[in-house]
Design an enzyme around this catalytic site. Structure first.
Site, PDB file in Angstrom:
ATOM      1  CB  SER A 184      -0.873  -0.014   1.255  1.00 38.99           C
ATOM      2  OG  SER A 184      -1.413   1.270   1.511  1.00 38.99           O
ATOM      3  CE1 TYR A 204      -6.377   4.551  -1.429  1.00 36.56           C
ATOM      4  CE2 TYR A 204      -4.608   4.381   0.165  1.00 36.56           C
ATOM      5  CZ  TYR A 204      -5.861   4.023  -0.269  1.00 36.56           C
ATOM      6  OH  TYR A 204      -6.602   3.136   0.454  1.00 36.56           O
ATOM      7  CB  THR A 212      -6.859   2.498  -4.582  1.00 41.58           C
ATOM      8  OG1 THR A 212      -6.114   1.310  -4.342  1.00 41.58           O
ATOM      9  CG2 THR A 212      -8.128   2.477  -3.749  1.00 41.58           C
ATOM     10  CE  LYS A 267      -7.800  -2.837  -3.257  1.00 41.63           C
ATOM     11  NZ  LYS A 267      -8.380  -1.929  -2.281  1.00 41.63           N
ATOM     12  CG  HIS A 324     -11.276   0.531   0.346  1.00 40.24           C
ATOM     13  ND1 HIS A 324     -10.556   1.169  -0.622  1.00 40.24           N
ATOM     14  CD2 HIS A 324     -10.490   0.559   1.458  1.00 40.24           C
ATOM     15  CE1 HIS A 324      -9.400   1.575  -0.114  1.00 40.24           C
ATOM     16  NE2 HIS A 324      -9.330   1.214   1.143  1.00 40.24           N
TER      17      HIS A 324
HETATM   18  C1  FMN Z   1      -6.806  -2.574   7.522  1.00 35.26           C
HETATM   19  C2  FMN Z   1      -7.064  -2.330   6.072  1.00 35.26           C
HETATM   20  C3  FMN Z   1      -6.345  -1.355   5.401  1.00 35.26           C
HETATM   21  C4  FMN Z   1      -6.555  -1.137   4.037  1.00 35.26           C
HETATM   22  N1  FMN Z   1      -5.784  -0.228   3.376  1.00 35.26           N
HETATM   23  C5  FMN Z   1      -5.889  -0.121   2.034  1.00 35.26           C
HETATM   24  C6  FMN Z   1      -4.986   0.692   1.298  1.00 35.26           C
HETATM   25  O1  FMN Z   1      -4.080   1.300   1.852  1.00 35.26           O
HETATM   26  N2  FMN Z   1      -5.156   0.765  -0.042  1.00 35.26           N
HETATM   27  C7  FMN Z   1      -6.146   0.081  -0.701  1.00 35.26           C
HETATM   28  O2  FMN Z   1      -6.267   0.184  -1.910  1.00 35.26           O
HETATM   29  N3  FMN Z   1      -6.996  -0.706  -0.021  1.00 35.26           N
HETATM   30  C8  FMN Z   1      -6.883  -0.853   1.317  1.00 35.26           C
HETATM   31  N4  FMN Z   1      -7.719  -1.688   1.987  1.00 35.26           N
HETATM   32  C9  FMN Z   1      -8.705  -2.487   1.254  1.00 35.26           C
HETATM   33  C10 FMN Z   1      -8.104  -3.813   0.827  1.00 35.26           C
HETATM   34  O3  FMN Z   1      -7.119  -3.621  -0.178  1.00 35.26           O
HETATM   35  C11 FMN Z   1      -9.158  -4.770   0.266  1.00 35.26           C
HETATM   36  O4  FMN Z   1      -9.926  -4.111  -0.695  1.00 35.26           O
HETATM   37  C12 FMN Z   1     -10.065  -5.352   1.348  1.00 35.26           C
HETATM   38  O5  FMN Z   1      -9.356  -5.554   2.555  1.00 35.26           O
HETATM   39  C13 FMN Z   1     -10.644  -6.675   0.892  1.00 35.26           C
HETATM   40  O6  FMN Z   1     -11.540  -7.159   1.820  1.00 35.26           O
HETATM   41  P1  FMN Z   1     -11.195  -8.275   2.937  1.00 35.26           P
HETATM   42  O7  FMN Z   1     -10.403  -7.573   3.999  1.00 35.26           O
HETATM   43  O8  FMN Z   1     -12.538  -8.689   3.393  1.00 35.26           O
HETATM   44  O9  FMN Z   1     -10.396  -9.375   2.280  1.00 35.26           O
HETATM   45  C14 FMN Z   1      -7.531  -1.908   3.351  1.00 35.26           C
HETATM   46  C15 FMN Z   1      -8.251  -2.883   4.035  1.00 35.26           C
HETATM   47  C16 FMN Z   1      -8.026  -3.117   5.379  1.00 35.26           C
HETATM   48  C17 FMN Z   1      -8.794  -4.197   6.082  1.00 35.26           C
END
Ligand code: FMN
Length: 378
Positions: A107, A130, A156, A252, A276
């Site tokens: 990330s 981002y 994203t 994404k 997300h």
């Molecule tokens: C703690 C956390 C932080 C996240 N940070 C980002 C991020 O920095 N960039 C991003 O594109 N998605 C982020 N996401 C979304 C994840 O990339 C992803 O879309 C999502 O976790 C998928 O769902 P799941 O946790 O049920 O597998 C984050 C998700 C979580 C749980």
């Protein structure tokens, strides 16, 4: 680790080992958390066809995502603050993914930097971007990802404004943590986490501090982040980023057929059907419920991936059956990391591989590349 049989076992251990504010950061969705819950619940509604008396020997889970070989079609999602689930978390998770033969996505908002992760891996990883208002900083991030030989850029699209997560506000989440009595207590009750965290210098946003203008210390960082995400990001900007990057591009955060059609026109290599992880628009449908419509609309033009709510290998099989060429796990690997560092991430992947393999066999299939809607029960 012998009694760990499913992802929820890792979640229970992580809850005991990670300070509350960071465990909650992972285990939270926006507002009512309705979409967060729907992501998981809707997988349970998809039923599989049981088939018998077919040869089940010589099974293969190998596949490709954007043309790159994967030992199973499961990548690690980009997640912010991963180095707060466990010291040096991104470096550990990237190593576990590399050994397993699946992609790791770093990330923008990671604790370990692009260079940190590159220093401990031998194969290319993916970088998630981002888009900030400070385009010079964006260009610099892209150049750093190129220099680190990242083999895909994951752009994203669904977080130009931050969704509200009540738990984070109630917990006063920050990185590094604040030193109020509440936060000190949360950490003091997790001594192993504290010791490991004291053993690393990586406790802030490694891709940003020291790289973005006027961010040399931490006091300016939170205001910088709030100001910097660009709420005017447009499809034209996607074209610009695509040119700037010049390599494989994954978009994404697509949840709507109209957006999927726009995304397919950009010439990107793949889209990720995603909300997300239920952290942005509460009330949006689950990812798995919209996947078939999106595959029907654009699957012939662009590779379709999905994330959100995958908690088992069964869920991976269902997603592949409904048309996803690749899937991603966010929380499952964070729970593994929080529970046991690199070994915990490997355990997460092992559990998912085993469940995927047995499920595929019981559906009467031997090759993940042959899985299609035939395995779904009406
Ligand atoms: C703690 C956390 C932080 C996240 N940070 C980002 C991020 O920095 N960039 C991003 O594109 N998605 C982020 N996401 C979304 C994840 O990339 C992803 O879309 C999502 O976790 C998928 O769902 P799941 O946790 O049920 O597998 C984050 C998700 C979580 C749980």
């Amino acid at each position: 680790m012998s009694k760990i049989l499913e992802i929820s076992d890792l979640k229970a251990i992580a809850k005991r080992r990670v300070p509350k504010m960071f465990f909650d950061y992972a285990d939270s969705g926006a507002w009512t958390e309705g979409t967060y819950r729907a992501n998981e619940e809707d997988f349970r509604k998809v039923k599989l066809r049981q088939r018998v008396l077919v040869d089940m020997t010589n099974r293969s889970l190998e596949s490709t995502m954007i043309g790159q070989k994967v030992s199973m079609p499961v990548a690690l999602s980009p997640t912010g603050l991963t180095g707060m689930q466990h010291a040096d978390g991104e470096m550990l998770a990237a190593k576990a993914a590399e050994e397993f033969g699946v992609p790791f996505t770093l990330s923008t908002m990671s604790i370990c930097s692009i260079e940190d992760v590159a220093s401990v891996t031998t194969k290319p990883f993916w970088f998630q971007l981002y888009v900030m208002r400070d385009r010079e900083f964006v260009k610099n991030l892209i150049d750093r990802a190129k220099a680190a030989k990242c083999s895909a850029l994951v752009l994203t699209l669904d977080l130009q404004i931050l969704g509200q997560r009540h738990k984070d506000l109630r917990n006063g989440l920050s990185a590094p943590p604040k030193f109020t009595p509440k936060h000190i207590w949360q950490m003091a009750t997790r001594p192993l986490w504290c010791m490991q965290m004291l053993g690393t210098k990586r406790r802030s946003f490694g891709n940003i501090v020291g790289h973005a203008k006027n961010v040399s210390d931490l006091s300016s960082l939170s205001s910088w982040t709030a100001e910097q995400f660009d709420p005017q990001l447009s499809w034209e900007n996607v074209e610009e980023i695509k040119k700037m990057w010049g390599g494989p591009l994954i978009l994404k955060g697509i949840l709507d057929v109209e957006d999927a059609k726009m995304a397919a026109r950009t010439g990107a290599d793949a889209i990720i059907v995603s909300n997300h992880g239920g952290r942005q628009l509460d009330g949006a449908p689950s990812s798995i419920s919209v996947l078939p419509k999106i595959v029907d609309a654009v699957g012939h033009q662009i590779e379709v991936h999905v994330d959100g709510g995958i908690r088992s290998g069964q869920d991976v099989l269902k997603a592949v059956a409904l048309g996803a060429q690749g899937t991603y796990i966010g929380r499952p690997f964070l729970y593994g990391l929080g529970a046991a560092g690199k070994a915990g991430v490997t355990t997460t992947l092992d559990i998912i591989r085993k469940e995927l393999d047995i499920t595929m066999a019981l559906c009467g299939k031997r090759d993940i590349r042959d899985i299609n809607r035939d395995v779904i029960a009406e």
